[in-house]
Enzyme design. Structure first.
Site, short mmCIF file in Angstrom:
data_model
loop_
_atom_site.label_atom_id
_atom_site.label_comp_id
_atom_site.label_asym_id
_atom_site.label_seq_id
_atom_site.Cartn_x
_atom_site.Cartn_y
_atom_site.Cartn_z
N HIS A 364 64.97 45.80 82.80
CA HIS A 364 65.21 45.48 81.38
C HIS A 364 66.18 44.36 81.20
CE1 HIS A 364 64.27 49.89 80.23
NE2 HIS A 364 63.27 49.25 80.75
N ARG A 471 53.72 39.85 77.02
CA ARG A 471 53.77 41.01 77.93
C ARG A 471 54.00 42.25 77.06
NH1 ARG A 471 56.32 37.07 81.75
NH2 ARG A 471 55.21 37.27 83.71
N GLU A 606 44.38 38.08 89.24
CA GLU A 606 45.63 38.39 89.94
C GLU A 606 45.39 38.97 91.33
OE1 GLU A 606 48.89 39.62 87.07
OE2 GLU A 606 47.26 40.94 86.44
N ASP A 630 51.26 37.66 90.83
CA ASP A 630 50.57 38.69 91.59
C ASP A 630 49.56 38.10 92.55
OD1 ASP A 630 51.64 41.23 91.00
OD2 ASP A 630 50.90 41.02 88.94
N ARG A 640 56.58 40.51 95.87
CA ARG A 640 57.22 39.48 95.06
C ARG A 640 58.68 39.78 94.71
NH1 ARG A 640 53.90 40.18 89.36
NH2 ARG A 640 55.83 39.54 88.33
N CYS A 677 49.29 31.70 83.83
CA CYS A 677 50.47 32.19 83.12
C CYS A 677 51.52 32.79 84.05
CB CYS A 677 50.07 33.21 82.05
SG CYS A 677 49.24 34.63 82.73
#
Ligand code: PEP
Ligand code: MG
Length: 765
Positions: A364, A471, A606, A630, A640, A677
């Site tokens: 977050h 998102r 992805e 991804d 990642r 993106c």
């Protein structure tokens, strides 16, 4: 031997301080092998010499004072060859050198193994014996195994120990160092470390000196009394339900809180100038370590009790501690696990950066930091964060690095970078309303990625032409439960309205992997290969349908919505999702009694399987959009978010570039638009390649948009095509990057690149 191996590693993990780690290794390994000598030699990077750093059996007076070069002696030989050397008579070996005084001359049997961490030789572990015999196979295997395990512990202790071993005075003279995490939010800043701690976490209390010893002592006494009272109350509450013997635990607790026990030690530390929280944390941790290293299960269990007590006292101290946290200008907020609320407590004008020991780019706090444009580094696992209070910190959010106590030279270098960046940003104002087109008028859409409303504001300021990725999980992540249809509709409407008539591409819920909702936990062995993205929502059509309905309703009258499906790996999955989408659309029309436009629908590419089926997928939808984060992860099999393999997470890998070209070609062959993106879209170095590949839209964070626009406007389409042709003939990413850097330098666009280029390249988010 396995049991002793496990025990040694466990014990070492609980020890703080390099010398203690080394001493324990020497003692425990010697005992486990049942030999006469065990010593540890550590490599000094500057001199490339191996220092005699710990021993059990040889003369300790020489510890830290004697060393061998990497071309000297048997130790040098082990290090250079990076393999064990096992000799029955070391003294007769031509490589043996005599180190006067350490007392090796009577030991003939020699076994040395290198200690290697991430391809680097850190040192050499040696066991020796008087008898003239080779160590047997089991002993050699044991030493190799333990050395491999110890390497990580030593590397960690070297990093953290370099600070924690020193006394307060010596701390001031500390040389600088660098810790590596992952980028949470791009940007660079220089500031002062402020350590924040969650309530009652014994391992996250910073060392801090107190301004008033008397007051701290009084405060500690009050809190202690409160804890005693709590425990007495707990005990009496349970009196009717527990047998007298079972209640004995509370007596033990109370006896530990007796003035002559733990509190005595805490008071001593407070009297030496430590604040009460720090004193409690230090004393309790030391006792916990002692208990945890014991073999007796009963005594081991005591560690839990001591920890529990410590937390209780700490909770009171933190509840009303009047040593108020003062945020200096240019605060770099540091914590073991920073939370969004910790960020919120700092006055915005004082916050220069964030560093979190745990967490990833999807935590977050990182999401917020990106929205607010605060440089952030996440997952700096080795960071001795409690020692960084008040220290000068350089935060490199581009590469995920934290530099502490920088040299003057490093400080000046970063200062120059910051000045350069701020000049650059001022210059961006003129770019805002100019189109994203090459010098020969080839047009490319420059869109943004969003998640919060804060992103929207920054995006519009920077001239975004649309949203290529909203998102939608972000608002889900910030709640305590799934948002209702109406709550979702309101959130989506806000986004759509802010951008109308520009298009807003909303991705359906993409959770799983490292993005988990507290109220919908997904616990799996391999979360990135597990239940994530569309797989979750297809299994929960009720969640999917509510979300799509909310999106369609929000779109009413605006008609700028596009819907995008994440993590699609087969045509069947896509068809199932489309069926649900059409159903929601039909049902809504019937329910509302109005005509609702069906938005454009797209698929994210992805997963490698989707690359190979790009045409089949494109046939069924209106656009494709590559999620290069991804896609890179899955093509290269590199997590990642794992900083250990961050240097091989490389979207410029030729295999990734070939996949990107194929997706663009296949989408166009089906007459569909194609966008990208992932973070690569916002990397100015990649812009010429993506333009030449035919991408119609690049969607990125608002921070990067002006930089990418500037690069786009400084090149011709023809130049981009020539560059792509050259790059596609290269077989490694280093050459490709060098080529691109060279060309961007030639056209004067090098200032748009990652300004901290001499560090490892990790794509910033
Ligand atoms: C991606 O994978 O590139 C992407 C854009 O999605 P996310 O980073 O949210 O997984
Ligand atoms: Mg993704």
């Amino acid at each position: 031997m396995l049991e002793s191996l496990r025990r040694i590693v466990q014990e070492l993990n609980g020890i703080r301080g390099l010398q203690q780690v080394l001493d324990t290794i020497a003692t425990r390994v010697r005992d486990a092998v049942g030999t006469e000598v065990c010593s540890v030699y550590l490599r000094d990077q500057k001199t490339d010499r191996y220092f005699f750093m710990a021993t059990e059996g040889l003369n300790r007076d020489f510890i830290g004072k004697i060393s061998v070069g990497s071309h000297e002696g048997l130790v040098g030989q082990v290090a250079r060859r990076e393999e064990p050397i096992n000799l029955q008579d070391a003294i007769a070996d031509p490589h043996f050198i005599y180190l006067p005084g350490i007392g090796e001359e009577e030991y003939k049997g020699f076994l040395g193994v290198p200690i290697i961490h991430q391809r680097t030789v850190l040192g050499v572990l040696v066991v020796q014996q008087k008898t003239q015999r080779r160590f047997d196979e089991d002993e050699e295997a044991f030493l190799v195994t333990i050395s491999a395990q110890l390497a990580g512990v030593i590397a960690h202790a070297q990093l953290t120990g370099s600070i924690s071993l020193l006394s307060e005075d010596e701390d001031e003279k500390l040389v600088g160092g660098k810790f590596v995490g992952v980028s949470g939010s791009a940007g660079v800043s220089i500031g002062t470390g402020v350590v924040v701690t969650p309530t009652a976490d014994l391992y996250a209390v910073p060392d801090r000196s107190s301004s008033n010893i008397e007051l701290e002592l009084k405060f500690f006494t009050q809190c202690l009394a409160a804890v005693r009272k709590d425990i007495e109350e707990l005990s009496s509450k349970l009196a009717s339900r527990l047998a007298r013997e079972e209640q004995a635990l509370f007596d033990v607790y109370l006896s530990m809180l007796d003035d002559h026990a733990l509190p005595l030690e805490v008071r001593e530390r407070i009297e030496q100038g430590q604040w009460a929280q720090g004193a409690v944390s230090q004393v309790i941790r030391a006792h916990v370590d002692t208990f945890e290293s014991m073999n007796d299960p009963y005594l081991k269990e005591r560690a839990t009790d001591v920890k529990d007590l410590g937390r209780r006292v700490l909770a009171y101290l933190q509840l009303t501690d009047d040593e108020e946290l003062i945020y200096p200008d240019q605060t770099i907020l540091i914590g073991e696990e920073l939370t969004a609320s910790m960020l919120a407590e700092v006055p915005p004008e004082k916050l220069a950066g964030l560093v979190s020991v745990r967490g990833s780019a999807n935590s977050h706090v990182a999401i917020f930091a990106r929205s607010l444009g605060i440089p952030t580094v996440m997952g700096v696992q080795d960071l001795p964060f409690t020692k960084l209070e008040g220290r000068e910190i350089i935060l490199d959010g581009y590469n995920g690095h934290v530099h502490y106590n920088p040299s003057e030279e490093l400080h000046n270098r970063f200062k120059a970078i910051i000045e350069e960046e701020s000049q650059l940003i001022k210059g961006f104002e003129v770019l805002k309303d100019l189109p994203g087109e090459t010098t020969d008028k080839h047009r490319i859409g420059l869109w943004v990625n969003t998640g919060l409303m804060a992103d929207v504001m920054r995006s519009l300021d920077r001239g975004a032409e649309g949203v290529g990725l909203f998102r939608s999980e972000v608002p889900f992540l910030l709640r305590e439960r799934f948002p209702s249809e109406e709550e979702q509709r309101a959130i989506y409407r806000e986004q759509l309205e802010a951008f109308a008539p520009r298009k807003v591409t909303m991705r359906t819920l993409d959770v799983g992997g490292d993005k988990s909702l507290s109220y919908f936990p997904i616990v799996e062995e391999n979360p990135f290969l597990g239940w994530r993205g569309i797989r979750v929502t297809l299994d929960h059509p009720e969640i999917f349908l509510v979300q799509v309905r909310a999106m369609l309703k929000a779109n009413q009258g605006l008609n700028n919505l596009r819907i995008m499906l994440p993590m699609i790996s087969s045509v069947m999955e896509l068809e199932e999702a489309l069926e649900l989408l059409y159903r929601a659309h039909d049902e809504l029309i019937e329910e509302l009694g109005v005509e609702l436009e069906l938005p454009e629908i797209g698929v994210m590419i992805e997963v490698p399987a989707a690359v190979y089926q790009a045409r089949e997928l494109a046939k069924r939808v209106n656009f494709l959009s590559v999620g290069s984060n991804d896609l890179t992860q899955y093509l290269l099999a590199v997590d990642r978010n794992n900083s250990r393999v961050a240097s091989i997470f490389d979207p410029f890998h030729p295999a990734v570039l070939q996949a990107l070209q194929k997706v663009a070609d296949d989408a166009h062959a089906e007459g569909q638009q194609v966008s990208i993106c992932g973070e690569l879209a916002g990397n100015p170095l990649a812009s010429p390649l993506l333009i030449a590949m035919g991408y119609d839209v690049l969607s990125m964070s608002a921070t990067n948009l002006p930089k990418v626009k500037s690069v786009v406007r400084s090149l011709s389409y023809k130049q981009c095509q020539a560059l792509l042709k050259q790059a596609m003939q290269m077989d490694n990413s280093r050459e490709i990057r060098e080529l691109l850097e060279q060309v961007l330098t030639e056209v004067g666009a090098h200032r748009m690149l990652n300004p901290v280029l001499d560090d490892v390249q990790i794509t910033a988010v």
